[in-house]
Design an enzyme around this catalytic site. Structure first.
Site, PDB file in Angstrom:
ATOM      1  N   GLN A   1      -8.087  -4.222  12.068  1.00  0.00           N
ATOM      2  CA  GLN A   1      -7.437  -2.941  11.737  1.00  0.00           C
ATOM      3  C   GLN A   1      -8.490  -1.848  11.614  1.00  0.00           C
ATOM      4  OE1 GLN A   1      -4.282  -3.765   8.420  1.00  0.00           O
ATOM      5  NE2 GLN A   1      -5.757  -5.432   8.378  1.00  0.00           N
TER       6      GLN A   1
ATOM      7  N   ASN B   1     -11.282 -12.668   0.467  1.00  0.00           N
ATOM      8  CA  ASN B   1     -11.096 -11.356  -0.165  1.00  0.00           C
ATOM      9  C   ASN B   1     -11.713 -11.400  -1.559  1.00  0.00           C
ATOM     10  OD1 ASN B   1      -9.806  -8.912  -1.344  1.00  0.00           O
ATOM     11  ND2 ASN B   1      -8.547  -8.988   0.509  1.00  0.00           N
TER      12      ASN B   1
ATOM     13  N   THR C   1      -8.536  -7.611   3.917  1.00  0.00           N
ATOM     14  CA  THR C   1      -7.409  -6.669   4.074  1.00  0.00           C
ATOM     15  C   THR C   1      -6.467  -6.825   2.892  1.00  0.00           C
ATOM     16  OG1 THR C   1      -5.513  -6.000   5.432  1.00  0.00           O
ATOM     17  CG2 THR C   1      -6.192  -8.312   5.621  1.00  0.00           C
ATOM     18  N   SER C   2      -5.882  -5.696   2.472  1.00  0.00           N
ATOM     19  CA  SER C   2      -4.936  -5.734   1.353  1.00  0.00           C
ATOM     20  C   SER C   2      -3.604  -6.335   1.784  1.00  0.00           C
ATOM     21  CB  SER C   2      -4.728  -4.324   0.798  1.00  0.00           C
ATOM     22  OG  SER C   2      -4.292  -3.464   1.824  1.00  0.00           O
TER      23      SER C   2
ATOM     24  N   HIS D   1      -5.752  -0.444  15.387  1.00  0.00           N
ATOM     25  CA  HIS D   1      -5.626   0.947  14.933  1.00  0.00           C
ATOM     26  C   HIS D   1      -6.569   1.894  15.669  1.00  0.00           C
ATOM     27  CE1 HIS D   1      -3.827  -0.567  10.831  1.00  0.00           C
ATOM     28  NE2 HIS D   1      -3.005  -0.727  11.852  1.00  0.00           N
TER      29      HIS D   1
END
Ligand code: OAD
Length: 256
Positions: free
Chosen positions: A106, A219, A194-195, A124
């Protein structure tokens, strides 16, 4: 000296050694240790300081093109001054050992490619590229001389814009298709930094899980994905991933 990571789970190392197809989904956290700010981290995330609706939507660009252009120019400049970190390097190394590998990111910073990753899909876009806002054609040379507005397309006169995906825009269909194909066919999916809140990227781990892949999260924090992941490895990607890839390689010091 870098912090030590606990040895990666033995079964996970075995699964990665046996895997023929591995996919990776990365987010802003993988570049955090390079000095690129994330989006949603409290205090340090970009969205703690800036309003995405004023900077990362087509409407924001229509309202105030100069402001949007300048914000992306500032980030483009910053990305040019940082370097890939050990997490990017570990993923490039892992790619060499896996017959079918796809890294889906992303991120728009291009750091995976600079670390040596070859099979990369950018969901993205890429902040280092620029395109015509009307025709979509890539533009390789432009002049920032006009202080009142973004540079113009030499062919049609429309403003140039960063070649990134804004909120309310579609993702590039070929990139999303390749990502979904990899997620639905892989043996192991690594989800790094990534969230797991922004769709459609956040749907990829769910798709992979449904199709029987082992899903591994790396994470520093718990995310909405953590409870569904087979492994949730807590810690900075720049520490956890080099230890994991070294164990897969069978380096004596890191084999559990
Ligand atoms: P976020 O900022 O939402 O999430 C970053 C994640 O990385 C968080 O879960 C952090 O806990 C984690 N993290 C931070 N430092 C880390 C480290 N050193 N190692 C491992 N993890 C770390 O970023 P994304 O999930 O990438 O879209 O955000 C997704 C999209 O939302 C972005 O592509 C961007 C944003 O709005 C657009 O601009 C369209």
């Amino acid at each position: 000296m870098a912090a030590a990571s606990p040895p990666p789970p033995v079964q996970l190392v075995a699964a990665l050694r046996a895997a023929r197809r591995v996919a990776v989904l990365t987010g802003a956290g993988v570049s955090a240790e390079s000095g690129v700010p994330t989006f949603r981290d409290a205090q340090t995330g970009l969205w703690a300081e800036f309003d995405p609706l004023e900077l990362a939507t087509p409407a924001a660009f229509a309202r105030n093109p100069r402001r949007v252009w300048d914000w992306y120019a500032m980030r483009r400049d910053m990305v040019g001054r940082v370097a890939p970190n050990p997490a990017h390097v570990a993923l490039a190394d892992l790619e060499k050992r896996i017959p079918e590998f796809l890294l889906v990111t992303q991120n728009v910073d291009g750091l995976h490619q600079r670390a040596g990753s070859r099979r990369v899909v950018e969901l993205h876009g890429n902040i280092t590229r620029v395109r015509c806002s009307r025709e979509g054609t890539p533009v390789f040379r432009w002049s920032d001389d006009d202080v009142d507005a973004p540079p113009r397309c030499a062919s049609c006169g429309a403003f140039l814009r960063p070649d990134v995906v804004w909120f309310e825009e579609m993702l590039p269909a070929d990139a999303l298709g390749a990502a979904e194909d990899a997620a639905s066919r892989c043996d192991v999916l690594l989800v790094v930094g990534t969230s797991a809140e922004v769709y459609p990227a956040a749907a990829l781990p769910i798709l992979a899980r449904r199709r029987g892949a082992l899903v591994v999260e790396v994470n520093t924090e718990t995310t909405p994905l953590s409870a569904q992941a087979d492994y949730a490895l807590r810690g900075p990607a720049g520490v956890v991933l080099p230890a994991l890839v070294a164990a897969v390689r069978g380096d004596a010091a890191s084999t559990p």
